[in-house]
Scaffold this motif. Sequence first.
Motif, PDB file in Angstrom:
ATOM      1  N   ALA A  47       0.756  -1.108   0.183  1.00  0.00           N
ATOM      2  CA  ALA A  47       0.035  -0.171   0.051  1.00  0.00           C
ATOM      3  C   ALA A  47       1.007   1.331   0.022  1.00  0.00           C
ATOM      4  O   ALA A  47       0.285   2.338  -0.117  1.00  0.00           O
ATOM      5  CB  ALA A  47      -0.719   0.098   1.176  1.00  0.00           C
ATOM      6  N   GLY A  48       2.054   1.168   0.130  1.00  0.00           N
ATOM      7  CA  GLY A  48       3.068   2.261   0.128  1.00  0.00           C
ATOM      8  C   GLY A  48       3.029   2.891   1.502  1.00  0.00           C
ATOM      9  O   GLY A  48       3.490   4.256   1.600  1.00  0.00           O
ATOM     10  N   ASN A  49       2.511   2.189   2.600  1.00  0.00           N
ATOM     11  CA  ASN A  49       2.618   2.898   3.970  1.00  0.00           C
ATOM     12  C   ASN A  49       3.780   2.946   4.618  1.00  0.00           C
ATOM     13  O   ASN A  49       4.151   3.514   5.531  1.00  0.00           O
ATOM     14  CB  ASN A  49       1.778   2.458   4.755  1.00  0.00           C
ATOM     15  CG  ASN A  49       0.104   2.382   4.279  1.00  0.00           C
ATOM     16  OD1 ASN A  49      -0.127   3.591   3.565  1.00  0.00           O
ATOM     17  ND2 ASN A  49      -0.822   1.646   4.475  1.00  0.00           N
ATOM     18  N   GLN A  50       4.818   2.215   4.112  1.00  0.00           N
ATOM     19  CA  GLN A  50       6.285   2.061   4.498  1.00  0.00           C
ATOM     20  C   GLN A  50       7.267   2.614   3.499  1.00  0.00           C
ATOM     21  O   GLN A  50       6.952   2.376   2.308  1.00  0.00           O
ATOM     22  CB  GLN A  50       6.639   0.672   5.191  1.00  0.00           C
ATOM     23  CG  GLN A  50       5.634   0.404   6.148  1.00  0.00           C
ATOM     24  CD  GLN A  50       5.579   0.911   7.440  1.00  0.00           C
ATOM     25  OE1 GLN A  50       6.556   1.870   7.548  1.00  0.00           O
ATOM     26  NE2 GLN A  50       4.678   0.859   8.249  1.00  0.00           N
ATOM     27  N   ASP A  51       8.482   2.940   3.945  1.00  0.00           N
ATOM     28  CA  ASP A  51       9.354   3.222   2.899  1.00  0.00           C
ATOM     29  C   ASP A  51      10.684   2.492   3.057  1.00  0.00           C
ATOM     30  O   ASP A  51      11.598   2.804   3.764  1.00  0.00           O
ATOM     31  CB  ASP A  51       9.945   4.814   3.125  1.00  0.00           C
ATOM     32  CG  ASP A  51      10.782   5.120   1.902  1.00  0.00           C
ATOM     33  OD1 ASP A  51      11.168   4.669   1.028  1.00  0.00           O
ATOM     34  OD2 ASP A  51      11.104   6.397   1.943  1.00  0.00           O
ATOM     35  N   PRO A  52      10.677   1.285   2.201  1.00  0.00           N
ATOM     36  CA  PRO A  52      11.959   0.256   2.402  1.00  0.00           C
ATOM     37  C   PRO A  52      13.236   0.713   2.012  1.00  0.00           C
ATOM     38  O   PRO A  52      14.297   0.563   2.527  1.00  0.00           O
ATOM     39  CB  PRO A  52      11.443  -0.849   1.665  1.00  0.00           C
ATOM     40  CG  PRO A  52      10.375  -0.523   0.743  1.00  0.00           C
ATOM     41  CD  PRO A  52       9.574   0.507   1.517  1.00  0.00           C
TER      42      PRO A  52
ATOM     43  N   ALA B  26      17.866  -6.887   0.585  1.00  0.00           N
ATOM     44  CA  ALA B  26      18.106  -8.401   0.591  1.00  0.00           C
ATOM     45  C   ALA B  26      17.514  -8.865   2.034  1.00  0.00           C
ATOM     46  O   ALA B  26      16.632  -9.828   2.121  1.00  0.00           O
ATOM     47  CB  ALA B  26      19.686  -8.713   0.654  1.00  0.00           C
ATOM     48  N   ILE B  27      17.340  -8.033   3.190  1.00  0.00           N
ATOM     49  CA  ILE B  27      17.004  -8.344   4.393  1.00  0.00           C
ATOM     50  C   ILE B  27      15.372  -8.316   4.323  1.00  0.00           C
ATOM     51  O   ILE B  27      14.631  -9.258   4.728  1.00  0.00           O
ATOM     52  CB  ILE B  27      17.351  -7.699   5.475  1.00  0.00           C
ATOM     53  CG1 ILE B  27      18.950  -7.987   5.519  1.00  0.00           C
ATOM     54  CG2 ILE B  27      16.741  -7.899   6.892  1.00  0.00           C
ATOM     55  CD1 ILE B  27      19.747  -7.003   6.567  1.00  0.00           C
ATOM     56  N   LEU B  28      15.133  -7.280   3.691  1.00  0.00           N
ATOM     57  CA  LEU B  28      13.336  -6.737   3.620  1.00  0.00           C
ATOM     58  C   LEU B  28      12.850  -7.826   2.605  1.00  0.00           C
ATOM     59  O   LEU B  28      11.818  -8.289   2.737  1.00  0.00           O
ATOM     60  CB  LEU B  28      13.286  -5.276   3.439  1.00  0.00           C
ATOM     61  CG  LEU B  28      13.746  -4.340   4.623  1.00  0.00           C
ATOM     62  CD1 LEU B  28      13.561  -3.026   3.654  1.00  0.00           C
ATOM     63  CD2 LEU B  28      12.836  -4.592   5.570  1.00  0.00           C
TER      64      LEU B  28
ATOM     65  N   SER C  19      13.679 -10.807   2.125  1.00  0.00           N
ATOM     66  CA  SER C  19      13.113 -12.107   2.332  1.00  0.00           C
ATOM     67  C   SER C  19      11.818 -12.393   3.268  1.00  0.00           C
ATOM     68  O   SER C  19      11.577 -13.253   3.679  1.00  0.00           O
ATOM     69  CB  SER C  19      14.397 -12.600   3.487  1.00  0.00           C
ATOM     70  OG  SER C  19      14.496 -11.802   4.530  1.00  0.00           O
ATOM     71  N   HIS C  20      11.361 -10.999   3.576  1.00  0.00           N
ATOM     72  CA  HIS C  20      10.011 -11.099   4.238  1.00  0.00           C
ATOM     73  C   HIS C  20       9.118 -10.580   3.276  1.00  0.00           C
ATOM     74  O   HIS C  20       7.960 -10.093   3.910  1.00  0.00           O
ATOM     75  CB  HIS C  20      10.313 -10.306   5.605  1.00  0.00           C
ATOM     76  CG  HIS C  20      10.736 -10.863   6.631  1.00  0.00           C
ATOM     77  ND1 HIS C  20      12.383 -11.006   6.613  1.00  0.00           N
ATOM     78  CD2 HIS C  20      10.278 -11.739   7.937  1.00  0.00           C
ATOM     79  CE1 HIS C  20      12.835 -11.708   7.588  1.00  0.00           C
ATOM     80  NE2 HIS C  20      11.785 -12.052   8.482  1.00  0.00           N
ATOM     81  N   ASP C  21       9.234 -10.360   1.870  1.00  0.00           N
ATOM     82  CA  ASP C  21       8.512  -9.572   1.007  1.00  0.00           C
ATOM     83  C   ASP C  21       8.073  -8.258   1.136  1.00  0.00           C
ATOM     84  O   ASP C  21       6.803  -7.696   0.818  1.00  0.00           O
ATOM     85  CB  ASP C  21       7.215 -10.681   0.749  1.00  0.00           C
ATOM     86  CG  ASP C  21       7.528 -12.067   0.426  1.00  0.00           C
ATOM     87  OD1 ASP C  21       8.372 -12.211  -0.314  1.00  0.00           O
ATOM     88  OD2 ASP C  21       6.794 -13.013   0.997  1.00  0.00           O
ATOM     89  N   VAL C  22       8.732  -7.609   1.838  1.00  0.00           N
ATOM     90  CA  VAL C  22       8.549  -6.112   2.090  1.00  0.00           C
ATOM     91  C   VAL C  22       9.635  -5.282   1.598  1.00  0.00           C
ATOM     92  O   VAL C  22       9.725  -4.044   1.817  1.00  0.00           O
ATOM     93  CB  VAL C  22       8.354  -5.862   3.452  1.00  0.00           C
ATOM     94  CG1 VAL C  22       7.135  -6.685   4.037  1.00  0.00           C
ATOM     95  CG2 VAL C  22       9.416  -6.175   4.408  1.00  0.00           C
ATOM     96  N   GLY C  23      10.444  -5.741   0.571  1.00  0.00           N
ATOM     97  CA  GLY C  23      11.642  -4.805   0.080  1.00  0.00           C
ATOM     98  C   GLY C  23      11.287  -4.677  -1.349  1.00  0.00           C
ATOM     99  O   GLY C  23      10.127  -4.823  -1.823  1.00  0.00           O
TER     100      GLY C  23
END
Length: 261
Positions: free
Chosen positions: A57-62, A136-138, A140-144
Amino acid sequence: MAGDVTQARVMRSEWTKLRSLRSTQWTMGLAVLLLIGLAVPLCISASHNWTVADAQAGNQDPVYQSLAGLLLAQVAVGVLGVLTMTGEYATGMIRATLGLVPRRLPVLWAKAAVLAGVTFVAMLVASLVSFLIGQAILGSHDVGVSLSSDGAARAILGAAFYLTAIALLGLTLGALIRHTAGAVTALLGAVLGLPLIFSMFGERLESAQRYLPALLGNAISSTSPARLTDLVSPGRAFVMLCLYIAVLGVASAYALTRRDV
């Protein structure tokens, strides 16, 4: 002889000085370490707290999450900028430097150009590595996100530019104040102290706070919409940082030509 002094030769001399100083190696190395090293814990923490739905949803900024180490890296590059100028005042070498370059301003421009080039290249590489490690870290949890994602490459370039701008602000403050402790204190007050002071006044200074250097750094290295971060646009942040550099650059040039060594 004075006729043999050219801008290119002055820049070559300043490059020799900068790369031969141990303080350059330590401060630049610390900046790289902070930028890359902090990406790991920050992204690990985010990966356990962000949801896939929030990320989509774009609520975070990876992207910014992996570059947020610049908030501490700016201290190291700022100190390097200060030392690039005040180190010569401390040792007395500035007399020899200005004796060989009596017009003085070529020295300031050479120091600024060499410092900016070295800082930008080093911080660009460090920002890219920080991004790749963080994603790479993010991921692995599908949030990158990937480097080709909207705004990612611009944010990496923005982080490198912001850190370069801080180094140049340190240089100009060093030329104005001519004392390491005083210039470092002024720089840290501007990038770390002012945001805290402005935040104490809440909404009354909220619009002005967005134009402080540290908040401009957040804006230029972020991919979140302004409505989420309450920051100025990356383009306006770039212009404002250039304006800070220009104003302090003119002031330091005037001081350098008007004052005795």
